[in-house]
Design a protein around this motif. Structure first.
Motif, PDB file in Angstrom:
ATOM      1  N   LYS A  59     -28.575  28.943  -8.679  1.00 30.48           N
ATOM      2  CA  LYS A  59     -29.794  28.713  -7.889  1.00 30.48           C
ATOM      3  C   LYS A  59     -29.926  29.659  -6.702  1.00 30.48           C
ATOM      4  O   LYS A  59     -31.001  29.771  -6.117  1.00 30.48           O
ATOM      5  CB  LYS A  59     -29.778  27.277  -7.322  1.00 30.48           C
ATOM      6  CG  LYS A  59     -30.232  26.209  -8.274  1.00 30.48           C
ATOM      7  CD  LYS A  59     -30.210  24.851  -7.579  1.00 30.48           C
ATOM      8  CE  LYS A  59     -31.200  24.714  -6.448  1.00 30.48           C
ATOM      9  NZ  LYS A  59     -32.467  24.099  -6.758  1.00 30.48           N
ATOM     10  N   ARG A  61     -28.215  28.934  -4.008  1.00 36.72           N
ATOM     11  CA  ARG A  61     -28.369  27.856  -3.023  1.00 36.72           C
ATOM     12  C   ARG A  61     -27.224  27.852  -2.020  1.00 36.72           C
ATOM     13  O   ARG A  61     -26.072  28.033  -2.403  1.00 36.72           O
ATOM     14  CB  ARG A  61     -28.384  26.529  -3.795  1.00 36.72           C
ATOM     15  CG  ARG A  61     -28.398  25.253  -2.962  1.00 36.72           C
ATOM     16  CD  ARG A  61     -28.475  24.079  -3.929  1.00 36.72           C
ATOM     17  NE  ARG A  61     -28.397  22.783  -3.331  1.00 36.72           N
ATOM     18  CZ  ARG A  61     -29.335  21.844  -3.492  1.00 36.72           C
ATOM     19  NH1 ARG A  61     -30.416  22.102  -4.183  1.00 36.72           N
ATOM     20  NH2 ARG A  61     -29.161  20.649  -2.976  1.00 36.72           N
ATOM     21  N   SER A 146     -32.736  20.141  -8.196  1.00 33.92           N
ATOM     22  CA  SER A 146     -33.895  20.604  -8.950  1.00 33.92           C
ATOM     23  C   SER A 146     -33.570  21.978  -9.544  1.00 33.92           C
ATOM     24  O   SER A 146     -32.850  22.765  -8.938  1.00 33.92           O
ATOM     25  CB  SER A 146     -35.109  20.678  -8.029  1.00 33.92           C
ATOM     26  OG  SER A 146     -34.773  21.365  -6.829  1.00 33.92           O
ATOM     27  N   ASN A 148     -34.843  24.862  -9.919  1.00 35.01           N
ATOM     28  CA  ASN A 148     -35.560  26.065  -9.483  1.00 35.01           C
ATOM     29  C   ASN A 148     -34.602  27.007  -8.770  1.00 35.01           C
ATOM     30  O   ASN A 148     -33.540  26.579  -8.309  1.00 35.01           O
ATOM     31  CB  ASN A 148     -36.672  25.669  -8.509  1.00 35.01           C
ATOM     32  CG  ASN A 148     -36.125  24.794  -7.387  1.00 35.01           C
ATOM     33  OD1 ASN A 148     -35.833  23.619  -7.604  1.00 35.01           O
ATOM     34  ND2 ASN A 148     -35.947  25.361  -6.204  1.00 35.01           N
ATOM     35  N   SER A 154     -40.103  23.171  -6.932  1.00 33.15           N
ATOM     36  CA  SER A 154     -39.345  22.497  -7.986  1.00 33.15           C
ATOM     37  C   SER A 154     -40.084  22.601  -9.321  1.00 33.15           C
ATOM     38  O   SER A 154     -41.306  22.560  -9.361  1.00 33.15           O
ATOM     39  CB  SER A 154     -39.147  21.021  -7.639  1.00 33.15           C
ATOM     40  OG  SER A 154     -38.289  20.886  -6.548  1.00 33.15           O
ATOM     41  N   HIS A 239     -38.074  24.685   1.910  1.00 25.81           N
ATOM     42  CA  HIS A 239     -38.136  24.452   0.465  1.00 25.81           C
ATOM     43  C   HIS A 239     -39.521  24.729  -0.073  1.00 25.81           C
ATOM     44  O   HIS A 239     -40.442  24.955   0.680  1.00 25.81           O
ATOM     45  CB  HIS A 239     -37.856  22.974   0.232  1.00 25.81           C
ATOM     46  CG  HIS A 239     -36.486  22.735  -0.291  1.00 25.81           C
ATOM     47  ND1 HIS A 239     -36.068  21.509  -0.656  1.00 25.81           N
ATOM     48  CD2 HIS A 239     -35.461  23.568  -0.505  1.00 25.81           C
ATOM     49  CE1 HIS A 239     -34.818  21.581  -1.073  1.00 25.81           C
ATOM     50  NE2 HIS A 239     -34.433  22.817  -0.981  1.00 25.81           N
TER      51      HIS A 239
HETATM   52 MG    MG Z   1     -34.591  21.102  -4.719  1.00 26.04          MG
END
Ligand code: MG
Ligand code: TXA
Length: 351
Positions: A59, A61, A146, A148, A154, A239
């Motif tokens: 991701k 992330r 999620s 994405n 998302s 986000h």
């Molecule tokens: Mg998310």
């Protein structure tokens, strides 16, 4: 890595085979994206530190942002937590399976990679039958954010997941478009009073019918205050961000349309590509600009359902800026406005 995309139909043999394969991938440390009733999730074995770590890489992330652990039956909750507070039990009885995530004190066995190093763990039993079947077949709890890329809206269809995750994960299960379209409600039940950390389709009003008092995390109030640290680490990031600059216009419908039309004219005059987010009821108010209706005001679940797809659509259209109407903050509107104001980076105009 080659990513397999498989359509899951109810009850057919091919689908069953695909689910078995997906479960095997999860058990052996791989990543599988799967439908839930809220948005598509990107799953890994929650017990497996290395597997959970791959989610952050896929991701892009930040690793301090913890994952939600998905279970398929209530019996799977106990090994993840140290205790189940009474209010957590009541909320689970009322809303599981469904779009509610609860934060519990975590059992030491849950790896820090799954929980971003926190002493608590987020758990959800999804309502989607494909999701629950996958988790049950895998035989392990499934950590899933999620599906994405970090910072993108998302995904609400398997196509969205494909755009973001192709080549990065082993498999995508396509269960068709999701039902709800915004992520689950998050409630922290690890303290003395339940605290709402993220609004969703289990609304504040619904939570209050089960838990007498529900506090609202200070970080949900509006623009992030550097002195207030959100309890859900993910809520501090910008986000759901579309590529274009998004501005919300709030006020009475006629005044909102007049303001948006004026802003659109100005931006177009200086050569900008401008998008407008309106509703079925108000689309006639906008003569110019790239217009997208997000749903019906009289049925706000249609707005939740279409919101992220409309934001992605504008990414594809490569607009420079988007002006959006605003919505009431009651019931599901609270979740819609939470996602929209975050996507807008809190850029609001009041008329
Ligand atoms: Mg998310
Ligand atoms: O509907 C959903 O919840 C979807 C589907 C796939 O289930 N999942 C989802 O995950 O939205 P994600 O990672 O995009 O959002 C999870 C949020 C983040 O804001 C994260 O910070 C918060 O949950 N969270 C996770 N564990 C937490 C914990 N222990 N304490 C506080 N917040 C937590």
């Amino acid at each position: 890595m080659e990513t397999k995309l498989v359509r899951i139909e109810n009850g057919d043999e091919e689908s069953e085979k695909a689910l078995q394969e997906a479960a095997r991938i999860l058990r052996t440390g791989g990543l599988v994206a799967f439908p839930t009733e809220t948005v598509y999730g990107l799953g890994a074995n929650a017990w497996d530190e290395t597997a959970a770590g791959k989610i952050y890489a896929a991701k892009g992330r930040p690793s301090d942002n913890p994952l939600i652990v998905h279970i398929s039956s209530i019996g799977e909750l106990k090994p993840l937590v140290t205790n189940i507070p009474e209010v957590g039990r009541r909320l689970a009885d009322a809303f599981w399976p469904g779009p509610l995530t609860m934060i519990f004190p975590k059992n030491g066995r849950v790896p820090d990679t799954t929980t971003g190093g926190l002493a608590t763990v987020a758990v959800r039993m999804p309502g989607d039958a494909v999701a629950r079947r996958l988790i049950a077949l895998a035989g392990v709890p499934v950590a899933a954010p999620s599906a994405n890329l970090s910072g993108r809206p998302s995904p609400t269809t398997a196509q969205h997941v494909w755009e973001d995750m192709k080549g990065r994960i082993e498999m995508i299960l396509d269960g068709g478009p999701v039902g709800i379209g915004v992520e689950s409600t998050i409630v922290d039940v690890s303290g003395t009073v339940p605290v709402l950390l993220r609004p969703g389709a289990v609304t504040l009003e619904m939570l209050k019918t089960v838990a007498k008092t529900v506090e609202i995390d200070a970080a949900l109030g509006g623009k992030p205050d550097p002195d207030i640290r959100p309890k859900a680490p993910g809520m501090k990031y910008r986000h759901y961000a579309p590529k274009a600059e998004l501005t919300l216009v709030e006020g009475e419908a006629g005044a909102v349309a007049a303001k948006i039309n004026q802003l659109v004219k100005e931006r177009m005059a200086s050569g900008g590509r401008v998008g407008i987010i309106c509703t079925e009821e108000t689309r006639g108010n906008y003569p110019e600009g790239l217009l997208r209706s997000v749903g019906k005001r009289s049925q706000e679940e249609t707005i939740a359902h279409n919101l992220f797809a409309v934001l992605r659509d504008f990414d594809d259209l490569q607009v420079d800026c988007i002006y959006s109407e605003s919505f009431s903050r009651e019931h599901l509107g609270y979740a819609i406005m939470n996602r929209l104001t975050k996507a807008a980076g809190y850029r609001m105009i009041y008329v």
